[in-house]
Motif scaffolding. Sequence first.
Motif, short mmCIF file in Angstrom:
data_model
loop_
_atom_site.label_atom_id
_atom_site.label_comp_id
_atom_site.label_asym_id
_atom_site.label_seq_id
_atom_site.Cartn_x
_atom_site.Cartn_y
_atom_site.Cartn_z
N VAL A 1 0.87 -1.18 0.00
CA VAL A 1 0.00 0.00 0.00
C VAL A 1 0.91 1.23 0.00
N ARG A 2 0.82 1.99 -1.06
CA ARG A 2 1.63 3.21 -1.20
C ARG A 2 0.77 4.40 -0.79
N ASP A 3 0.62 4.54 0.52
CA ASP A 3 -0.27 5.56 1.07
C ASP A 3 0.31 6.02 2.41
N ASP A 4 0.55 7.32 2.53
CA ASP A 4 1.17 7.86 3.75
C ASP A 4 0.34 7.59 4.99
N ASP A 5 -0.98 7.75 4.89
CA ASP A 5 -1.84 7.58 6.06
C ASP A 5 -1.84 6.13 6.54
N VAL A 6 -1.94 5.19 5.61
CA VAL A 6 -1.92 3.78 5.98
C VAL A 6 -0.56 3.42 6.58
N ALA A 7 0.52 3.87 5.95
CA ALA A 7 1.86 3.59 6.47
C ALA A 7 2.04 4.19 7.86
N THR A 8 1.46 5.35 8.10
CA THR A 8 1.55 5.98 9.43
C THR A 8 0.82 5.15 10.48
N ASP A 9 -0.34 4.59 10.11
CA ASP A 9 -1.05 3.70 11.03
C ASP A 9 -0.18 2.50 11.41
N TYR A 10 0.48 1.92 10.42
CA TYR A 10 1.35 0.78 10.69
C TYR A 10 2.53 1.17 11.57
N LEU A 11 3.07 2.37 11.36
CA LEU A 11 4.20 2.81 12.19
C LEU A 11 3.80 2.95 13.65
N GLU A 12 2.63 3.51 13.90
CA GLU A 12 2.15 3.65 15.28
C GLU A 12 2.01 2.28 15.95
N TYR A 13 1.49 1.32 15.21
CA TYR A 13 1.35 -0.04 15.74
C TYR A 13 2.72 -0.68 15.94
#
Length: 736
Positions: free
Chosen positions: A425-437
């Motif tokens: 998934v090339r999406d900043d918001d989705v990647a940010t969610d994964y980073l928080e997790y």
Amino acid sequence: VVISHASRPEFFKIFMAGDNFIVSNLPKEQLGHLFSKINMRARNENEVLSVHAIAGTHVVLLGLDVKGYGPPKLDSSTDLSIAMSRVTLNPGELHSGERKRVAGISTATTRAASSGIKVKNTGRVVFVGFAVDRKDVSTQEIISLNVEDKPIQRFHYGDYAALPGKKYEYTVRRMIKAKSSYASSSKFVAYGLPIVVKVSTEDPSKGKHGIYFNRGAAGSKAYSELFGEYRKHHLVKKFGFSQWKSFINPRSIPDPEKSNEALAWLSRGLEEALLQFISQATGKEYQLLAAVYEFTHKESIQALASAVERGVGVKIVRHCKGSYHTHVNRNDIVKDKSGNVVNDWIPDDTTEAAKKAIDAVGFQSLKHARVWQHDTFIERKHSAGIMHNKFIILVRNGKPVQVWTGSTNLTDGGFYGQSNVGHIVRDDDVATDYLEYWERLARDLPGRKRSSKIENDNEHGPMDELNERQQSNLEGHITSPSINVIFSPRKTTDMLQWYADQMGYAKSSVHYTAAFGVAQPLAEILNQVQSKGTPKLEVGLRRSPRIARRCKGKEAGDNMLRYVLLDNKPSEHSSEKRHHSKDGYIDYYDFKDVRENRIAFGAILSTADDDDTNGESLTGLDTFVDYIHTKYMIVDALTEHPMVITGSANFSAASTDKNDENSLVIQGDTSVADIYLTEFMRLFDHFYSRDKYNELVANKASRKGPAWGEVVADESWLRPYFDSSSQLYRERLLLR
């Protein structure tokens, strides 16, 4: 283009999408889903035929149909013949162009027609199937998809040799039984004017989503024909039983060139996509933040080690579980100075195998070797269940930009054996969610047990509470289009129930893979018989108030189909034990005969005796799950608002409230749905045909009719497709 309203004019632009125009006042960037939809799905029809093409990355699925009448009431073969004559006849069509070479067509059947086969236009022909050609638009190469010039006798066809990012034209004609005045090997000829559809396959290297499936069909005739000379027989033990199995292990092929060829054939781009994803991190401005369960695939491990050498900040949270065993020395229990028994921590097999693979990596620089051993890996010891994630986050200049996720463990079996998917998934918001997790995983927070230090705080709170704080449970119907990310563990199994609800809400279709069996909430839905209005349950199953509330007012079409793909056929003995021990328990043996359910399970073709020298063989790389390891569900795949649920979680209670897991819930993206659907149908058809063949082998004493896979020269093959009580009838209507 200016469109005048009563109060003001509005300015619109015209965009070209394939052979279609889009008129809109929105920027082109906001219309991407429409461009994908038009390019990847195409329909065409004439007076007699209709073709619906659905393109994925490596697969194009064709839904075929004949037009002109509703479901016939047939009592005999004669009735069927009369009914089909209304469809197969088109007066004047044959003589108006049958013997002319139609532009762009070069089928084997056309060649047969030009070499002596004659068809009398007497008002009655025998419709024996379809002729399909594929043209690569860029190269103009045309090939016939009819094996040995035989008709395709089914109402959907999968082209599994398509390539990503390509434009194709498919030409479809009917085939009929033909008389020949001259000697000819062909019994069939194409009939009537052709119908053409044009589609583009998805290029996973571009756009928001990059979706990669491996072959997932090592046990196939193609694999055995290509590499069967390297087959070896082994005595293996599984589920408590020892038996002889033949394997074609690509790692064991002595010829390096052939070994690499086998690995590439099995991977089908999945391994290559992961290595390319990792290679994007070219220097110190990048980080690769991963969470892995099984971790033994040497190419992936080497790619991450090479990233360390490039100066990339690589951090990997890895599963680390084990148990304590009493320390024994020369048969004596060891005690400490206080007289207490000394216990040793013994890692489980997954943890131990990963450690050996990590230690096997060598570096030219001692500095990088120390970084790898002491500053790269974070042991996840305090999960409530297992650390089952398989994701990597790409971070550039401190900003998360992409994530790799899916079902693929970093093992040889994950890439070259069982079916798996890698989803970028090339999406900043989705990647940010994964980073928080990921940051919570990296702190090794307890999965469910509250920290004794501070309760209800962001730093030490349990994972289940923090995960739900980040993303609450989904409820009811969700916004379309949208992407929701669900992380586990969670405080309850409510999300599992929500997944079951979505299956129950389906109006036309469900496509569902289950590697480890079917959880009870989903089994309850699969045990329902759908009808217009409120769905009803099978006779004898008591409706729970919760299911009644969920289904109230929900309508499903009469032609609903639910496809289920299991890793293996469940054990009848185990099923009986569970039914005796658990009231209201539902499993495969309860819902397998429900008319809406079309079920297949992983298998290879059985042989009539113990000699499988020329049979199908697996790779031998998987120790537990041989065939289906994906965890995804597609709801109403061919509508304008399909739902795809995919990730590491197995649609089970443990994957919801115990394990560390991640799932994507993608609503309203037809491109994503088309890729998952075409790959699902590829494997479903592959395994379903083997299941049925193996049934015939097991019951060979009662076998009647033509051999398995043999083409029939009459119209008897049509019967189930026009019998409204059959699943093939429903499938024809779904895909057309």
